[in-house]
Design a protein around this motif. Sequence first.
Motif, short mmCIF file in Angstrom:
data_model
loop_
_atom_site.label_atom_id
_atom_site.label_comp_id
_atom_site.label_asym_id
_atom_site.label_seq_id
_atom_site.Cartn_x
_atom_site.Cartn_y
_atom_site.Cartn_z
N GLN A 21 0.81 -1.21 0.00
CA GLN A 21 0.00 0.00 0.00
C GLN A 21 0.85 1.27 0.00
N HIS A 22 2.00 1.27 0.66
CA HIS A 22 2.81 2.49 0.70
C HIS A 22 3.37 2.83 -0.68
N TYR A 23 3.60 1.82 -1.52
CA TYR A 23 4.03 2.09 -2.90
C TYR A 23 2.88 2.69 -3.70
N PHE B 125 12.36 5.17 -2.08
CA PHE B 125 12.33 4.05 -1.13
C PHE B 125 13.70 3.40 -0.90
N LYS C 285 0.32 4.41 -2.58
CA LYS C 285 0.08 5.80 -2.15
C LYS C 285 1.09 6.76 -2.79
N PHE C 286 2.35 6.33 -2.85
CA PHE C 286 3.37 7.18 -3.46
C PHE C 286 3.12 7.34 -4.95
#
Length: 137
Positions: A74-76, A101, A78-79
Motif C-alpha cells: 500500500q505504501h508504494y 524508497f 500511495k506514493f
Amino acid sequence: DIRALFEAGRIDSSIRPNPGTILDALRKKYPHIYTLPSESRIKVEIANLNARQKKNEKEGASGKDRQTKKRIAQHYVKFIETLVEQGTQRKLVYDKVLSHFTENGQTPADLPSEKTVKAKYSTVKRQLKLKQQLGNM
C-alpha cells in the motif's frame, strides 16, 4: 465445442480435426442453428487456442498451477498516486519510486518491478481521470 474438439485432438494427434471437420461436427450437433461460425472463424479460434496453450507451456504452468498476481504494498501505491496527482511523466515514475524508497543504497526486498510500477501508474491515472470526468457531470 470447438475447444472440446481441439482438446481431443491435442490429446491424440491422429484425431486432430481441421476447421472443415469441426464445422461439419457442429452442423451435425446443431442441425437447426444457422449462425454457426465459418471455417475462417474456426481457424482463428484454433489459432487462439494454440497460442494460449503455447503460452501456458512456456510459463511452465497449467491454469491451476499458475501463480496469482502479487499485490503491490500500500505504501508504494500511495506514493504512485501522489506522483500521478503531481503530473509526473510515466517514464520517470520508476526512478522516483526507486530513489524515494532506497535507504543507504539498499532497495527494499518488496520493491515492485519497473513494469509493475508503470502498470500501476497507468491504472491510477486512468482511475483518476474517470473520477474527474464523473465529477464534472
